[in-house]
Design a protein around this motif. Structure first.
Motif, PDB file in Angstrom:
ATOM      1  N   LEU A  47       0.633  -0.939   0.110  1.00 44.38           N
ATOM      2  CA  LEU A  47       0.099   0.300  -0.022  1.00 44.38           C
ATOM      3  C   LEU A  47       0.973   1.089  -0.031  1.00 44.38           C
ATOM      4  O   LEU A  47       1.250   2.464  -0.891  1.00 44.38           O
ATOM      5  CB  LEU A  47      -1.150   0.321   1.722  1.00 44.38           C
ATOM      6  CG  LEU A  47      -1.934   1.161   1.209  1.00 44.38           C
ATOM      7  CD1 LEU A  47      -3.687   0.244   0.540  1.00 44.38           C
ATOM      8  CD2 LEU A  47      -2.279   1.257   2.473  1.00 44.38           C
ATOM      9  N   ASN A  48       1.781   1.097   0.773  1.00 42.54           N
ATOM     10  CA  ASN A  48       2.857   2.125   1.082  1.00 42.54           C
ATOM     11  C   ASN A  48       3.432   2.404  -0.428  1.00 42.54           C
ATOM     12  O   ASN A  48       4.003   3.432  -0.495  1.00 42.54           O
ATOM     13  CB  ASN A  48       3.578   2.158   2.375  1.00 42.54           C
ATOM     14  CG  ASN A  48       2.864   2.187   3.577  1.00 42.54           C
ATOM     15  OD1 ASN A  48       1.909   3.297   3.493  1.00 42.54           O
ATOM     16  ND2 ASN A  48       3.120   1.387   4.680  1.00 42.54           N
ATOM     17  N   THR A  49       3.919   1.726  -1.024  1.00 43.22           N
ATOM     18  CA  THR A  49       4.986   1.335  -2.477  1.00 43.22           C
ATOM     19  C   THR A  49       4.097   1.789  -3.055  1.00 43.22           C
ATOM     20  O   THR A  49       4.360   2.729  -4.851  1.00 43.22           O
ATOM     21  CB  THR A  49       5.510  -0.060  -2.808  1.00 43.22           C
ATOM     22  OG1 THR A  49       6.098   0.076  -1.599  1.00 43.22           O
ATOM     23  CG2 THR A  49       6.092  -0.097  -3.983  1.00 43.22           C
ATOM     24  N   THR A  50       2.820   1.896  -3.376  1.00 39.16           N
ATOM     25  CA  THR A  50       1.736   2.223  -4.044  1.00 39.16           C
ATOM     26  C   THR A  50       1.528   4.000  -4.498  1.00 39.16           C
ATOM     27  O   THR A  50       1.368   4.202  -5.182  1.00 39.16           O
ATOM     28  CB  THR A  50       0.194   1.491  -3.955  1.00 39.16           C
ATOM     29  OG1 THR A  50       0.341  -0.080  -4.280  1.00 39.16           O
ATOM     30  CG2 THR A  50      -0.777   2.245  -5.243  1.00 39.16           C
ATOM     31  N   LYS A  51       1.195   3.962  -2.980  1.00 38.46           N
ATOM     32  CA  LYS A  51       1.708   5.822  -2.507  1.00 38.46           C
ATOM     33  C   LYS A  51       2.740   6.847  -3.150  1.00 38.46           C
ATOM     34  O   LYS A  51       2.491   7.602  -3.427  1.00 38.46           O
ATOM     35  CB  LYS A  51       1.383   5.654  -0.904  1.00 38.46           C
ATOM     36  CG  LYS A  51       0.648   7.332  -0.829  1.00 38.46           C
ATOM     37  CD  LYS A  51       0.123   7.087   0.635  1.00 38.46           C
ATOM     38  CE  LYS A  51       1.623   6.803   1.608  1.00 38.46           C
ATOM     39  NZ  LYS A  51       1.166   7.540   3.212  1.00 38.46           N
ATOM     40  N   GLN A  52       3.786   5.862  -2.478  1.00 34.96           N
ATOM     41  CA  GLN A  52       5.017   6.440  -3.159  1.00 34.96           C
ATOM     42  C   GLN A  52       5.166   6.506  -4.716  1.00 34.96           C
ATOM     43  O   GLN A  52       5.172   7.702  -5.206  1.00 34.96           O
ATOM     44  CB  GLN A  52       6.146   6.196  -2.492  1.00 34.96           C
ATOM     45  CG  GLN A  52       6.368   5.759  -1.209  1.00 34.96           C
ATOM     46  CD  GLN A  52       7.521   5.046  -0.284  1.00 34.96           C
ATOM     47  OE1 GLN A  52       7.802   4.294  -1.643  1.00 34.96           O
ATOM     48  NE2 GLN A  52       7.562   5.042   0.981  1.00 34.96           N
ATOM     49  N   MET A  53       4.682   5.951  -5.148  1.00 32.76           N
ATOM     50  CA  MET A  53       4.363   5.632  -7.227  1.00 32.76           C
ATOM     51  C   MET A  53       4.115   6.901  -7.919  1.00 32.76           C
ATOM     52  O   MET A  53       3.837   7.145  -8.533  1.00 32.76           O
ATOM     53  CB  MET A  53       4.171   4.422  -7.485  1.00 32.76           C
ATOM     54  CG  MET A  53       5.533   3.177  -7.028  1.00 32.76           C
ATOM     55  SD  MET A  53       4.739   1.329  -8.448  1.00 32.76           S
ATOM     56  CE  MET A  53       3.892   1.841  -8.792  1.00 32.76           C
ATOM     57  N   ALA A  54       2.413   6.682  -6.661  1.00 36.65           N
ATOM     58  CA  ALA A  54       1.478   7.911  -7.374  1.00 36.65           C
ATOM     59  C   ALA A  54       2.520   9.562  -6.872  1.00 36.65           C
ATOM     60  O   ALA A  54       1.700  10.064  -7.917  1.00 36.65           O
ATOM     61  CB  ALA A  54      -0.080   7.175  -6.015  1.00 36.65           C
ATOM     62  N   VAL A  55       2.630   9.079  -6.125  1.00 31.27           N
ATOM     63  CA  VAL A  55       3.707  10.858  -5.354  1.00 31.27           C
ATOM     64  C   VAL A  55       4.641  11.329  -6.171  1.00 31.27           C
ATOM     65  O   VAL A  55       4.515  12.243  -6.753  1.00 31.27           O
ATOM     66  CB  VAL A  55       3.538  11.213  -3.944  1.00 31.27           C
ATOM     67  CG1 VAL A  55       4.889  11.684  -3.722  1.00 31.27           C
ATOM     68  CG2 VAL A  55       2.388  10.653  -2.539  1.00 31.27           C
ATOM     69  N   LYS A  56       5.131   9.941  -6.735  1.00 34.56           N
ATOM     70  CA  LYS A  56       6.341   9.674  -8.120  1.00 34.56           C
ATOM     71  C   LYS A  56       5.531  10.424  -9.282  1.00 34.56           C
ATOM     72  O   LYS A  56       6.265  11.888  -9.925  1.00 34.56           O
ATOM     73  CB  LYS A  56       7.259   9.534  -8.298  1.00 34.56           C
ATOM     74  CG  LYS A  56       7.729   8.908  -6.369  1.00 34.56           C
ATOM     75  CD  LYS A  56       8.988  10.008  -6.359  1.00 34.56           C
ATOM     76  CE  LYS A  56       9.777   9.626  -4.786  1.00 34.56           C
ATOM     77  NZ  LYS A  56      10.312  10.832  -4.706  1.00 34.56           N
ATOM     78  N   ALA A  57       4.056  10.150  -9.366  1.00 37.74           N
ATOM     79  CA  ALA A  57       3.514  10.235 -10.737  1.00 37.74           C
ATOM     80  C   ALA A  57       3.923  11.405 -10.883  1.00 37.74           C
ATOM     81  O   ALA A  57       3.497  12.109 -11.568  1.00 37.74           O
ATOM     82  CB  ALA A  57       2.909   9.143 -10.965  1.00 37.74           C
ATOM     83  N   LEU A  58       2.873  11.734  -9.793  1.00 39.13           N
ATOM     84  CA  LEU A  58       2.470  14.007 -10.090  1.00 39.13           C
ATOM     85  C   LEU A  58       3.365  14.329  -9.871  1.00 39.13           C
ATOM     86  O   LEU A  58       3.278  15.758 -10.820  1.00 39.13           O
ATOM     87  CB  LEU A  58       1.650  14.021  -8.597  1.00 39.13           C
ATOM     88  CG  LEU A  58       0.475  13.345  -8.592  1.00 39.13           C
ATOM     89  CD1 LEU A  58      -0.559  13.264  -6.918  1.00 39.13           C
ATOM     90  CD2 LEU A  58      -0.524  13.459  -9.222  1.00 39.13           C
ATOM     91  N   GLU A  59       4.518  13.818  -9.318  1.00 39.15           N
ATOM     92  CA  GLU A  59       5.954  15.103  -9.419  1.00 39.15           C
ATOM     93  C   GLU A  59       6.559  15.387 -10.344  1.00 39.15           C
ATOM     94  O   GLU A  59       7.478  16.128 -10.722  1.00 39.15           O
ATOM     95  CB  GLU A  59       6.759  14.825  -8.000  1.00 39.15           C
ATOM     96  CG  GLU A  59       6.420  14.690  -6.830  1.00 39.15           C
ATOM     97  CD  GLU A  59       7.578  14.388  -6.169  1.00 39.15           C
ATOM     98  OE1 GLU A  59       8.377  13.930  -5.712  1.00 39.15           O
ATOM     99  OE2 GLU A  59       7.044  14.281  -4.010  1.00 39.15           O
ATOM    100  N   ILE A  60       6.308  13.938 -11.359  1.00 36.21           N
ATOM    101  CA  ILE A  60       7.047  14.109 -12.628  1.00 36.21           C
ATOM    102  C   ILE A  60       5.843  15.383 -13.714  1.00 36.21           C
ATOM    103  O   ILE A  60       6.643  15.892 -14.398  1.00 36.21           O
ATOM    104  CB  ILE A  60       6.267  12.776 -13.443  1.00 36.21           C
ATOM    105  CG1 ILE A  60       8.054  12.426 -13.178  1.00 36.21           C
ATOM    106  CG2 ILE A  60       6.434  13.189 -14.974  1.00 36.21           C
ATOM    107  CD1 ILE A  60       7.167  10.338 -13.261  1.00 36.21           C
TER     108      ILE A  60
END
Length: 144
Positions: A129-142
């Motif tokens: 769950l935390n990994t998915t959340k981190q991926m979403a945050v990184k995608a938004l930062e792009i």
């Protein structure tokens, strides 16, 4: 597979493992219960988990299909039908004519191992769950 689908999969795993830990706790709490509402000693309970979707079909059919619901669910809570432990205690109120008391078929060591396994599965779902959340945050930062 969307981010939300990944969150749903991890969430269903968390829910299932929480129920599993609750059932294990109930087993441990009733380790000495010789009389239940049904009249006999307490029987150990176990949960049955099953997949809510077919992962292989999802991969073969359509990677972007939102109608396929993946995850895990509790399909049943079953009682362990193994024999009760007989303990010689003629002074116990539930002793039979030979002085033996039928004790629950709950083994504290087995319950401890099951609890550790459920806890590790719960931790793994939190990590996913935390990994998915981190991926979403990184995608938004792009997108900045």
């Amino acid at each position: 597979m969307s981010f939300l689908q990944s969150l749903n999969i991890s969430g269903s795993g968390l829910t299932a493992q929480k129920l599993r830990m609750d059932v294990i706790s109930e087993n441990i709490a009733n380790i000495d219960s010789t009389r239940t509402e049904t009249g006999g000693p307490y029987r150990r309970k176990m949960i049955v988990l099953s997949s809510t979707g077919d992962f292989k079909k999802m991969l073969v059919k359509n990677l972007n299909s939102s109608e396929i619901n993946l995850g895990v669910e509790v399909t049943d809570i079953v009682e362990d039908q193994s024999d009760f432990k007989l303990v010689y205690n003629p002074e116990h109120p539930d002793a039979d004519e030979n002085g033996y008391v039928s004790m629950p078929n709950v083994d504290s060591l087995k319950e401890t191992v099951d609890m550790m396994e459920a806890y590790r599965a719960y931790q793994a779902n939190i990590t996913a769950l935390n990994t998915t959340k981190q991926m979403a945050v990184k995608a938004l930062e792009i997108g900045r």
